[in-house]
Design an enzyme around this catalytic site. Structure first.
Site, short mmCIF file in Angstrom:
data_model
loop_
_atom_site.label_atom_id
_atom_site.label_comp_id
_atom_site.label_asym_id
_atom_site.label_seq_id
_atom_site.Cartn_x
_atom_site.Cartn_y
_atom_site.Cartn_z
N HIS A 289 1.83 2.18 -3.57
CA HIS A 289 0.82 3.00 -3.36
C HIS A 289 1.50 4.21 -3.56
O HIS A 289 2.10 4.86 -5.28
CB HIS A 289 -0.58 2.90 -2.83
CG HIS A 289 -1.30 2.08 -2.68
ND1 HIS A 289 -2.94 1.87 -2.66
CD2 HIS A 289 -1.04 0.75 -3.79
CE1 HIS A 289 -3.10 -0.23 -2.66
NE2 HIS A 289 -1.90 -0.89 -3.86
N ASP B 29 0.80 -1.54 0.12
CA ASP B 29 -0.34 -0.28 -0.26
C ASP B 29 0.93 1.13 -0.25
O ASP B 29 1.54 0.91 -0.80
CB ASP B 29 -0.55 0.32 0.73
CG ASP B 29 -1.89 0.69 0.95
OD1 ASP B 29 -2.05 1.95 0.80
OD2 ASP B 29 -3.24 0.22 0.73
#
Length: 663
Positions: free
Chosen positions: A449, A416
């Site tokens: 991310h 993430d």
């Protein structure tokens, strides 16, 4: 023989040389410094101890940083010399004697080989041997990757006893050292104390059983969040955590977590590492070794966790059968939609700690996040490897409502956001501390991310971040800012400079107020809409940005509200129009962005939507990719200066109102 010193003036001298929080031990001292005001001609730095040259920062970093080999390979592959060069400005002095005092200075090295004058002088004494040093095996911990519940619980008790007894009489981080030797030690949740060092040279592997992470010993993310989360593998938490760390940073103090080993969360199963979809740029070959990367952690979800998870599956199931929060007296019910987002353990949660050093360990396979720092002050994260790709929610670092942090020399390959910042949700966040003061330098960021991500919890404001001299390769986004108008607060006073980005899967720069708050949404709307403002992006290179699937060929706009995100624009800065009930009929603008000397290659045009009073100076592009733009790509923007004109800013009439006066 030392290079000659050029006068250069004070503008060419390195500034603010310091030892970061707890950045020393018995044998070593870590140094970090600010670049000179005028650093365009600086190619390296040299460090002196007691007046004697120790060596260059670049060479020293090759030995001490797990990121450096990847950074060097990145530039070796940049044969055209397109990318901005990240310079190393930290140094680890090792081979010292315990309890000895030394003075340190640093000089900038210029292209012609001359040096600047000395920086400020730093005087540092190394630590003495700890008054108490214990191994967990001395307390009965047994190595072995066992699934026997009794053995895991026995290990947990033994390790916790070592921590408790060692730290009891200690008065500093160096008074007590608890060592995890070579081997795999399976354990449940552990709780560190003030004034201690945990040195992990083997592997601490999390139990796969939810009962080994009792929620009664966990924490509430915020005081206004009714759900008590399970504790992490490693914790610094008050026994009666209320979600606020009401005593703030200093509730705990002086903690070091170091070593050559691994913290393994045992969260997810693995799967094959293949390309496809939005992951078209997913790496299947390691950049440095050239070896095939065959596996990753499964990128799962709330609907697939039962099949994909290990500890994640166990905790989700246990929480599903426990639909009340026994420690909350006002709101006992836990919504089923919140179970997945609140019931999994992270690798570590540090709350209310003043003076914390985390260094050189490997972080692997969290059921939830990697390392979480809540209401902390004076934190250093140096030289760790964060290998969580592609575990769901597997952020690298999470900082919330804290201050004064340094993140340097880390290798990130995360599931993430890489380094993420939070500051509460909605009107209750007004009573929380601002998340303030973070320096991010000399890291290599791969496949996460957002490389540097603000939000989505922005309620108390996130401010004073400087991210410089980092390399970002195949992350989904570069600089990411996300919130909703009702969340409130936002981000401000951010400097993002001297960074290099390649093969960014979506947006190199993305700023949005259309990010969905999950789990739970915004409990009480903020009095004023969230905003991102006073953002400086300078001297950055981006080679490739925008995913390659058909879904990314056009801007994605919500027809009902006129808001949305584009996966293809290298720069997307979007506020919110007056449409939509949560905006109260008033547009929410992003404001005061400055892009200076930013160059792109192989990208589509930008999108600016409800941005005002901002400048784009010397923002250039080669190999502009033709993209389908629509009439909202510049709607609402005003007070924008673009010098010189560039094909990146090819907006569609009649909404090309870049030169319009702002309301």
């Amino acid at each position: 023989m030392n290079a000659s010193i050029t006068s250069g003036g004070s503008a060419s001298v390195p500034q603010n040389l310091c030892v970061p929080a707890l950045g020393y031990d018995e044998k070593s001292v870590v140094l970090v410094w600010d670049k000179p005001d005028n650093y365009a001609n600086v190619v390296d730095y040299r460090v002196y101890m007691d007046g004697t040259l120790l060596g260059s920062a670049d060479t020293n970093n090759t030995t001490h940083s797990p990121a450096k080999a990847y950074i060097d390979k990145f530039y070796a592959n940049d044969t055209a010399g397109f990318h901005v060069r990240a310079r190393i400005h930290n140094f680890t002095v090792d081979g010292l004697q315990a309890g000895t005092t030394h003075t340190f200075t640093v000089r900038a090295v210029f292209q012609d080989g001359t040096e600047s004058a000395d920086s400020n002088v730093v005087r540092q004494t190394t630590a003495t041997a700890p008054a108490k040093a214990v191994s967990i095996v001395d307390y009965g911990a047994v190595a072995g990757d066992t699934s026997d519940t009794a053995a895991i619980q026995a290990n947990t008790k033994a390790i916790q006893k070592a921590i408790d007894e060692c730290s009891a009489a200690s008065t500093s981080a160096y008074g007590c050292k608890v060592t995890v030797p070579t081997g795999i030690f399976k354990t449940g949740a552990l709780f560190l104390k003030s004034n201690m060092t945990l040195q992990v040279d083997g592997t601490l592997k999390g139990s796969e059983f939810a009962s080994d992470y009792p929620r009664t010993q966990g924490y509430k993310l915020y005081t206004y969040n009714a759900i008590r989360r399970a504790p992490s593998l490693i914790n610094v938490l008050d026994a009666a955590d209320t979600g606020a760390a009401s005593k703030g940073a200093g509730t705990f103090s002086n903690i070091r977590v170091v070593g050559s080993g691994t913290l393994d969360g045992n969260g997810w199963k693995t799967t094959g590492r293949t390309t496809g979809g939005d992951g078209a740029n997913t790496l299947t070959t390691d950049e440095v070794s050239g070896q095939t990367i065959t596996t990753k952690f499964i990128a799962s979800s709330s609907t697939n966790v039962t099949n994909d998870g290990i500890l994640a599956a166990a905790q989700n199931a246990a929480c599903s059968g426990q639909l009340i929060d026994p420690l909350d007296t006002t709101t006992s019910a836990i919504a089923s939609s919140d179970i997945y987002g609140n019931c999994r353990s992270s690798i570590a949660t540090f709350r209310g700690v003043k003076n914390l050093y985390f260094g050189t360990l490997t972080i692997s396979n969290p059921a939830f996040h990697g390392l979480m720092f809540l209401e902390t002050e004076n934190v250093t994260v140096n030289g760790a490897q964060h290998r969580t790709y592609d575990s769901n929610n597997g952020d690298g670092l999470e900082f919330a409502n804290g201050s004064n942090t340094i993140v340097m020399n880390n290798f990130f390959d995360t599931g993430d956001d890489v380094v993420n910042f939070a500051a509460g949700i909605g009107s209750p966040a007004a009573s929380q501390p601002i998340q303030s003061g973070t320096w991010i330098l000399n890291n290599y960021m791969r496949e996460g991310h957002g490389s540097v991500a603000l939000g989505s919890n922005t309620g108390a404001w996130i401010e004073k971040i400087k991210a410089e001299d980092n390399v970002m390769n195949t992350t989904t986004m570069g600089l990411r800012m996300k919130s909703t108008p009702t969340t409130g607060g936002g981000g401000r006073n951010i400097v993002f400079r001297d960074n290099a980005m390649k093969s960014i899967k979506q947006n190199a720069f993305i700023v949005t107020l259309s990010y969905t708050q999950t789990p739970g949404g915004v409990p009480n709307a903020a009095a004023t809409p969230a905003q991102f403002r006073d953002i400086v992006v300078r001297n950055v290179s981006v080679d490739g940005s925008g995913c390659k699937t058909p879904a990314c060929t056009t801007y994605e706009v919500n027809v009902a509200t006129g808001d949305g995100n584009s996966k293809g624009a290298p720069i997307e800065i979007t506020g919110a129009s007056s449409a939509g009930t949560e905006y109260n009929g008033v547009p929410a603008y992003q404001e005061a962005f400055s892009f200076d000397s930013v160059k792109f290659n192989n990208v589509k045009p930008v999108r600016l939507y409800y941005l005002k009073n901002s400048t784009f100076n010397n923002v250039s592009v080669t190999n502009l990719v033709t993209g389908t733009q629509d009439a909202t790509n510049s709607a609402g923007s005003c007070g924008i200066s673009i010098t010189p004109a560039s094909g990146l800013f090819s907006f569609v009439a009649p909404n090309n109102n870049i030169g319009a006066a702002c309301p």
